[in-house]
Scaffold this motif. Structure first.
Motif, short mmCIF file in Angstrom:
data_model
loop_
_atom_site.label_atom_id
_atom_site.label_comp_id
_atom_site.label_asym_id
_atom_site.label_seq_id
_atom_site.Cartn_x
_atom_site.Cartn_y
_atom_site.Cartn_z
N ALA A 165 0.86 -1.19 0.00
CA ALA A 165 0.00 0.00 0.00
C ALA A 165 0.89 1.23 0.00
O ALA A 165 1.60 1.49 0.97
CB ALA A 165 -0.92 0.01 1.22
N ALA A 166 0.88 1.96 -1.11
CA ALA A 166 1.72 3.15 -1.25
C ALA A 166 3.18 2.77 -0.98
O ALA A 166 3.75 1.97 -1.71
CB ALA A 166 1.23 4.27 -0.35
N GLU A 167 3.77 3.30 0.08
CA GLU A 167 5.17 3.01 0.38
C GLU A 167 5.32 2.03 1.54
O GLU A 167 6.39 1.92 2.14
CB GLU A 167 5.91 4.31 0.70
CG GLU A 167 5.95 5.27 -0.49
CD GLU A 167 6.69 6.57 -0.17
OE1 GLU A 167 7.01 6.78 1.02
OE2 GLU A 167 6.96 7.32 -1.11
N VAL A 168 4.27 1.29 1.82
CA VAL A 168 4.27 0.35 2.94
C VAL A 168 4.31 -1.07 2.42
O VAL A 168 3.43 -1.50 1.67
CB VAL A 168 3.04 0.56 3.84
CG1 VAL A 168 3.02 -0.48 4.96
CG2 VAL A 168 3.04 1.98 4.41
N SER A 169 5.33 -1.81 2.82
CA SER A 169 5.46 -3.22 2.49
C SER A 169 4.77 -4.06 3.53
O SER A 169 4.84 -3.78 4.73
CB SER A 169 6.95 -3.60 2.43
OG SER A 169 7.14 -5.00 2.53
N GLN A 170 4.09 -5.13 3.10
CA GLN A 170 3.44 -6.00 4.07
C GLN A 170 4.46 -6.79 4.89
O GLN A 170 4.13 -7.37 5.91
CB GLN A 170 2.48 -6.97 3.38
CG GLN A 170 3.15 -8.09 2.60
CD GLN A 170 2.19 -9.24 2.31
OE1 GLN A 170 1.07 -9.26 2.79
NE2 GLN A 170 2.63 -10.21 1.52
N HIS A 171 5.72 -6.81 4.45
CA HIS A 171 6.76 -7.54 5.17
C HIS A 171 7.55 -6.64 6.12
O HIS A 171 8.53 -7.08 6.71
CB HIS A 171 7.72 -8.20 4.18
CG HIS A 171 7.05 -9.18 3.27
ND1 HIS A 171 6.41 -10.32 3.73
CD2 HIS A 171 6.89 -9.19 1.92
CE1 HIS A 171 5.91 -10.99 2.70
NE2 HIS A 171 6.18 -10.33 1.59
#
Length: 515
Positions: free
Chosen positions: A239-245
């Protein structure tokens, strides 16, 4: 300089005129984003497409590529010729934008490097802005994990008579490919394919692998494509600049920049879509005369991240008016385009499910916040624009979930009697999740929502025929994809009359005549 983008005329140094040792057109040809007077063409030079470094076996120098566009398949009536320069900086891809064409016309095109001539492609310009086309035939596709099966759906699509293909996201997947694990094709791969991809050479190689598929090449060469992305072109559920990891922001921005560049290099996109670092404006609008406006969305790059794809109960954060799945700038662009559209049909080419889907089988509620259910205020603002414009024919075309779904869109999903605003048609995956089945463990969860009219978990594609009188949607399915050669059939056909704004009961499959 402009010629570095592979889109224009330019002087070419002597070394660029050297012949290549093997056929460089192993990845095929494509066209896209048709306008009444122009179309963008594409190819990428790769004499050794699976070279581990992702460079396709190309030398580290510029190469001259010529192209020609003709009114006939034999190229006896050539109307445009030009030259582009394939550079190492863009993986030796070219994106010439051919102008001065006639509206609503079929054209044929091909490329040449030295003595090598590409396969011929076929494309079509959009109708003139004032034209009233009798028909617009489209197919949608999404989610084509190469390692989960064969692209037989594209072979059937290529045999169809379409004006364009809309690709809704997940052209590649970032996961490592492991023999005996997720690899369903009968093909041996080197160890370089086994790692999760994060770098530009890895992304380039994954596109090369994907594009070697002959059925995908056939569909690209047959019709112009309108492409957008979802998450797996970068990373699942980002999401945008957010990694799920939990990847650090700067590291993830670098990964996103590499992924966006590789996407541009391998798609028939105009130069205005060229990425700038980790940013690229992918949302855009294409018109097909007075019949239809197609609004292509980007629901990944600008979305608010909370809560990163979780399925939760009816938490108050879902309704926060400050949250948007589009970002405020794209949201304003979309609502303005909807309210000002003069087209008879408005189609949203959208990644994730827009309809409200309660996933709790009991009296409670649970929703996926990776989809529009996690951004209800944003969805309401889009629906308000639809109502204010008194739009009669609003259709959302969606991918992502590897399922065939048809649903009505209501002003208030909790009140089935509330006015219908339009319909959502969700096309299944080309190959992701392998063969699938007519029903699965999620079927009853989805069908308990009264506005959901169809649920199916097989592979295939969606075909839509749009006329001034109505829209016909055929859900085309294949019984298997883990082996090549599956036949295609129409699971269900919905016929939506102009102004109806809701899905009628489907036709029984055995009563559907051929188009």
């Amino acid at each position: 300089m402009a010629f570095l983008l592979g889109v224009g005329l330019a002087p070419v140094p002597a070394h660029a005129r050297e012949r290549l040792p093997a056929d460089p057109f192993t990845l095929g040809v494509a066209s896209g984003d048709p306008r009444p007077d122009s179309v963008v063409l594409w190819t990428r030079l790769a004499p050794d497409p699976l070279a581990p470094d992702g460079r396709g076996g190309m030398p580290q120098r510029d190469v001259k590529v010529t192209f020609e566009v003709a009114e006939d398949a034999n190229f006896t009536k050539v109307v445009r010729r030009g030259t582009a320069v394939a550079t190492p900086e863009l993986a030796h891809s070219v994106h010439p934008e051919v102008e001065g064409l006639r509206p609503g016309r079929v054209y044929h095109y091909r490329f040449r490097v030295g003595s090598h001539v590409s396969p011929a492609g076929r494309t079509r310009t959009a109708p003139a802005p004032t034209a009233a086309p009798a028909r617009l035939s489209l197919a949608t596709a999404s989610c084509q994990a190469w390692y989960h099966g064969y692209y037989t759906a594209y072979r059937h699509m290529a045999d169809d008579d379409l004006d364009a293909v809309i690709f809704l996201g997940d052209y590649i997947y970032e996961y490592g490919i492991v023999a005996g694990g997720n690899l369903q094709r009968d093909q041996k791969l080197g160890d370089e394919h086994a790692a999760r991809i994060v770098s530009l050479p890895q992304y380039r190689l994954r596109y090369c692998l994907t594009k070697t598929d002959p059925d995908l090449q056939a569909a690209h060469a047959r019709f112009p494509w309108l492409v957008t992305w979802d998450d797996h072109e970068v990373e699942n559920n980002y999401a945008a600049e957010v990694s799920q990891h939990g990847t650090a922001t700067e590291e993830f921005r670098s990964r996103r920049a590499a992924a966006y560049q590789a996407f541009y290099e391998n798609m028939p996109l105009r130069s205005v879509r060229t990425p700038y670092g980790p940013s690229a404006q992918m949302y855009r609008r294409l018109s097909f005369g007075q019949l239809a406006d197609i609004h292509l969305l980007d629901t990944r790059q600008y979305r608010d991240p909370f809560p990163r794809g979780a399925v939760i109960d009816d938490a108050p954060e879902r309704h926060d008016p400050e949250r948007s799945i589009l970002g405020m700038e794209q949201e304003r662009w979309l609502t303005s385009g909807l309210t000002s559209s003069q087209a008879q049909w408005n189609l949203l080419a959208n990644q994730v499910v827009m309809a409200q889907i309660d996933r709790d089988p009991g009296p409670g509620h649970a929703y996926s916040n990776d989809q529009w259910d996690g951004f209800t205020a944003c969805r309401d603002r889009v629906f308000t624009a639809v109502r204010q414009s008194q739009m009669e024919n609003f259709v959302v075309l969606t991918g992502d979930i590897h399922r065939n779904v048809a649903a009505n869109l209501h002003a208030d999903f909790d009140d089935p009697a509330s006015p219908p605003l339009g319909v959502e048609l969700v096309g299944t995956s080309i190959s992701s999740d392998m063969n699938g089945a007519p029903a699965d463990s999620y079927a009853q969860l989805w069908l308990q929502n009264p506005h959901v009219r169809l649920y199916n978990a097989q592979r295939g594609y969606l075909r839509c025929d749009i006329t001034p009188d109505g829209l016909t949607a055929d859900f085309r399915i294949l019984s298997y994809v883990t082996e090549p050669g599956a036949p295609a059939r129409t699971l269900t056909r919905f016929t939506l009359a102009s102004g109806e704004n809701q899905i009628p009961l489907p036709h029984p499959a055995d009563s559907i005549p051929p188009l």
